[in-house]
Design an enzyme around this catalytic site. Structure first.
Site, PDB file in Angstrom:
ATOM      1  N   TYR A 307      40.923  46.747  54.673  1.00 35.55           N
ATOM      2  CA  TYR A 307      42.374  46.735  54.864  1.00 35.55           C
ATOM      3  C   TYR A 307      42.807  47.635  56.013  1.00 35.55           C
ATOM      4  O   TYR A 307      43.801  47.368  56.680  1.00 35.55           O
ATOM      5  CB  TYR A 307      43.077  47.206  53.586  1.00 35.55           C
ATOM      6  CG  TYR A 307      43.256  46.154  52.536  1.00 35.55           C
ATOM      7  CD1 TYR A 307      42.157  45.544  51.951  1.00 35.55           C
ATOM      8  CD2 TYR A 307      44.522  45.769  52.116  1.00 35.55           C
ATOM      9  CE1 TYR A 307      42.309  44.589  50.973  1.00 35.55           C
ATOM     10  CE2 TYR A 307      44.689  44.813  51.141  1.00 35.55           C
ATOM     11  CZ  TYR A 307      43.580  44.219  50.574  1.00 35.55           C
ATOM     12  OH  TYR A 307      43.744  43.265  49.597  1.00 35.55           O
ATOM     13  N   LYS A 357      28.571  44.931  47.153  1.00 33.20           N
ATOM     14  CA  LYS A 357      27.737  43.870  47.741  1.00 33.20           C
ATOM     15  C   LYS A 357      26.627  44.587  48.501  1.00 33.20           C
ATOM     16  O   LYS A 357      26.446  44.434  49.724  1.00 33.20           O
ATOM     17  CB  LYS A 357      28.612  42.980  48.647  1.00 33.20           C
ATOM     18  CG  LYS A 357      27.951  41.712  49.119  1.00 33.20           C
ATOM     19  CD  LYS A 357      27.776  40.679  48.016  1.00 33.20           C
ATOM     20  CE  LYS A 357      26.953  39.503  48.540  1.00 33.20           C
ATOM     21  NZ  LYS A 357      26.589  38.542  47.479  1.00 33.20           N
ATOM     22  N   ASP A 389      29.650  39.117  43.324  1.00 33.29           N
ATOM     23  CA  ASP A 389      29.646  37.697  42.928  1.00 33.29           C
ATOM     24  C   ASP A 389      29.287  37.567  41.446  1.00 33.29           C
ATOM     25  O   ASP A 389      29.925  36.837  40.697  1.00 33.29           O
ATOM     26  CB  ASP A 389      28.707  36.864  43.826  1.00 33.29           C
ATOM     27  CG  ASP A 389      27.376  37.557  44.123  1.00 33.29           C
ATOM     28  OD1 ASP A 389      27.182  38.718  43.697  1.00 33.29           O
ATOM     29  OD2 ASP A 389      26.509  36.929  44.781  1.00 33.29           O
ATOM     30  N   ASP A 417      43.104  40.514  40.158  1.00 31.73           N
ATOM     31  CA  ASP A 417      43.856  39.276  39.890  1.00 31.73           C
ATOM     32  C   ASP A 417      43.083  38.426  38.892  1.00 31.73           C
ATOM     33  O   ASP A 417      43.648  37.829  37.978  1.00 31.73           O
ATOM     34  CB  ASP A 417      44.050  38.469  41.188  1.00 31.73           C
ATOM     35  CG  ASP A 417      45.443  38.672  41.784  1.00 31.73           C
ATOM     36  OD1 ASP A 417      45.967  39.791  41.658  1.00 31.73           O
ATOM     37  OD2 ASP A 417      45.989  37.717  42.379  1.00 31.73           O
TER      38      ASP A 417
END
Ligand SMILES: NC(=O)c1ccc[n+]([C@@H]2O[C@H](COP(=O)([O-])OP(=O)(O)OC[C@H]3O[C@@H](n4cnc5c(N)ncnc54)[C@H](O)[C@@H]3O)[C@@H](O)[C@H]2O)c1
Ligand SMILES: CC(C)[C@H](C(=O)O)[C@@H](O)C(=O)O
Ligand SMILES: [Mg+2]
Length: 523
Positions: A307, A357, A389, A417
């Site tokens: 970000y 990751k 994942d 979310d």
């Protein structure tokens, strides 16, 4: 306040010199004073007295010089209460000042013998002689004096009253889309809390996001930022919408207001609790047994990573374009968010899962190295790592395996979310952004433009963000819990459209806010 112990009897006119001899007044250490309590009336009293015991004396107890040392020595000797036919006035006042309960009752003094088991209710003035099975009435102490005693003395009492009197300033930034209508419901809940618990909250509204851009040409006007800096906490609705999506990035609601606000306020930790309310186990799209009782805390790093790294868009000589987003983290940024996750887990079910990751990203490899090292400092906390994942899959397969999930900014955005849907709706997921001096509280969801103004959005995520505001910024645990309990109760009967189930009453955004506020007031 219930007080209970053995009675120690003394005669009339016990003066403060007998309670604490002048030769010990060279100290004000309560423990030291307690060692010599009543020494000149009964040399071994301080050794014999047990915690909770009661002094029972004749008239004019505490006469003589007006020293606070006297009641202090009694209190710290373990005496829970003094009962006398009467007290010297200055001793009476001093006892209250330092939080020693004292009661006047001639019948009690006459009825109680040395060694009787006595229990006292200081609020009602009822004295029970457990040994003899008798009850006596003392002169009732005025309520404000009782409050001083209950607070542990005048200093604590004044401090508590000042705390209650503090005016808490809350900046309210409704924003765009459904932002204003959901924020209004959180304000109803906070106002109900203020009324119910006797707090003073001052709410000041300001523009943010697209609404601010439309009004003054910038999504984060200086007045809004100044208001945030001068507030104790910030409540935000949501920002963004198609209308502003194609503005230059620095003027969009997201990159021009929300992200700078988080960065400028130093809000590096974003807590997103995915909690399934008992009544909502059937509201999720997952099977009830998968989500029932779920309570996950997603701890998202909020001011670093993709970000905030360098971003570039370059036109290449061959007419094509190259775009870059940079993922940067420093040791300090990782340590502070991981520390917070471990500390939170210590107060919960004691499990931390680092989601990353690390099989591909250098930043993730380093997160793993740092956080795994820190885990060794927390032997009571179970620590594991999971690739993002797999974590996405596990969240829908077996979500109850998680307690605290700690992860970077981007993964945290996505996984929170996803976790929200386990609770029944994105409209249920609150959030707290903390780490700086002033916390920011907003639902995890966005401005849901298609529902703007229709009064059908679920305001609970925002209402619950208000509860997080009380908990994390104002240290008001019981008040936060009052909001959460009210939501739990209201959900048994009333539902907004996103979590509607057969047999329950459908309500709009405003009505849901009203029901929650009423429930808070009903307590
Ligand atoms: N913190 C924020 O201010 C924030 C967060 C996320 C998205 N956004 C912005 O919001 C805008 C819309 O984004 P989006 O559509 O991807 O995400 P969104 O969260 O606004 O909506 C996603 C879906 O969830 C539904 N939904 C969201 N909140 C709801 C609620 N309270 N009650 C019932 N249903 C609800 C929406 O109708 C939609 O179907 C974009 O501009 C985005 O950048 C802002
Ligand atoms: C609107 C957007 C910038 C924001 C984010 O990605 O942090 C939102 O999705 C959120 O989750 O708060
Ligand atoms: Mg998001």
């Amino acid at each position: 306040m219930g007080l209970k112990g053995k009675a120690w009897k003394f005669g009339a006119d016990i003066d403060t010199d007998a309670i604490i001899p002048a030769r010990y007044l060279n100290t004000s250490d309560p423990v030291e004073l307690a060692k010599h309590c009543m020494e000149d009336a009964d040399t071994s009293f301080a050794q014999k007295v047990q915690p909770g015991d009661v002094i029972v004396a004749d008239k004019n107890f505490g006469c003589g010089s007006s020293r606070e040392h006297a009641p202090i020595s009694i209190k710290y000797a373990g005496v829970s209460c003094v009962i006398a036919k009467s007290f010297a006035r200055i001793f009476y006042r001093n006892a209250f000042n330092i939080g020693l309960p004292i009661l006047e009752s001639t019948e009690a003094v006459e009825g109680i013998d040395e060694g009787n088991e006595v229990s006292v209710n200081a609020e009602t003035g009822t004295i029970t002689n457990v040994t003899k099975g008798e009850t006596y009435q003392a002169t009732v102490v005025p309520p404000f004096m009782q409050q001083i005693i209950a607070a542990g003395g005048l200093i604590n009492y004044v401090a508590e009253r000042m705390k209650v009197k503090k005016m808490y300033k809350i900046a309210v930034l409704p924003g765009d889309g459904i932002g204003p209508e959901i924020t209004e419901q959180a304000l109803k809940a906070l106002k109900a809390v203020a009324e119910h618990f006797g707090h003073e909250f001052q709410f000041t509204e300001a523009l943010v996001g697209g609404a601010a851009y439309d009004a003054v040409g910038h999504p984060l006007p200086k007045e809004t930022l100044d208001l945030c800096y001068s507030s104790d906490a910030i409540l935000l609705g949501a920002v963004g919408g198609d209308k502003w999506a194609d503005l230059p990035p620095e003027l969009t609601p997201e990159r021009g207001a929300l992200l700078p606000l988080r960065k400028l306020l130093g809000l590096y930790a974003n807590l997103r609790p995915a909690v399934v309310f008992p009544a909502l186990a059937n509201a999720s799209t997952l099977k009830p047994e998968v989500v029932e009782g779920l309570d996950i805390m997603v701890v998202r790093e909020l001011t670093g990573g993709l970000y905030f790294g360098e971003k570039k868009r370059e036109d290449l000589p061959d007419g094509t374009v190259r775009v870059t987003d940079t993922l940067v983290y420093t040791t300090e940024e990782i340590v502070r968010i991981a520390r917070l996750a471990f500390e939170l887990a210590a107060k919960r079910r004691k499990k931390v899962t680092l989601v990353d990751k690390a099989n591909v990203l250098e930043s993730s490899r380093y997160w793993r190295e740092v956080v795994a090292n820190m885990a060794a400092e927390y032997p009571d906390i179970e620590f594991n790592t999971m690739y993002v994942d797999n974590a996405a899959m596990q969240l829908v397969k077996m979500p109850k395996q998680f307690d605290v999930i700690v992860t970077d900014n981007m993964f945290g955005d996505i996984l929170s979310d996803q976790a929200s849907q386990l609770t029944g709706s994105l409209g249920m997921l609150a959030s707290a952004s903390i780490g700086g001096k002033i916390g920011l509280y907003e639902p995890s969801h966005g401005s849901a433009p298609k529902y703007a103004g229709l009064k059908r959005a679920n305001p609970i995520a925002t209402v619950m963000s208000g509860a997080m505001l009380l908990r994390y910024s104002f240290d008001m645990e019981k008040e936060a819990k009052a909001i959460e309990d009210a939501v739990t109760e209201v959900l048994k009967k009333y539902r907004t459209r996103d979590i509607m189930e057969e047999g329950l009453q459908l309500v709009n955004t405003d009505e849901m806010g009203d029901r929650i506020a009423e429930q808070i007031l009903a307590g």
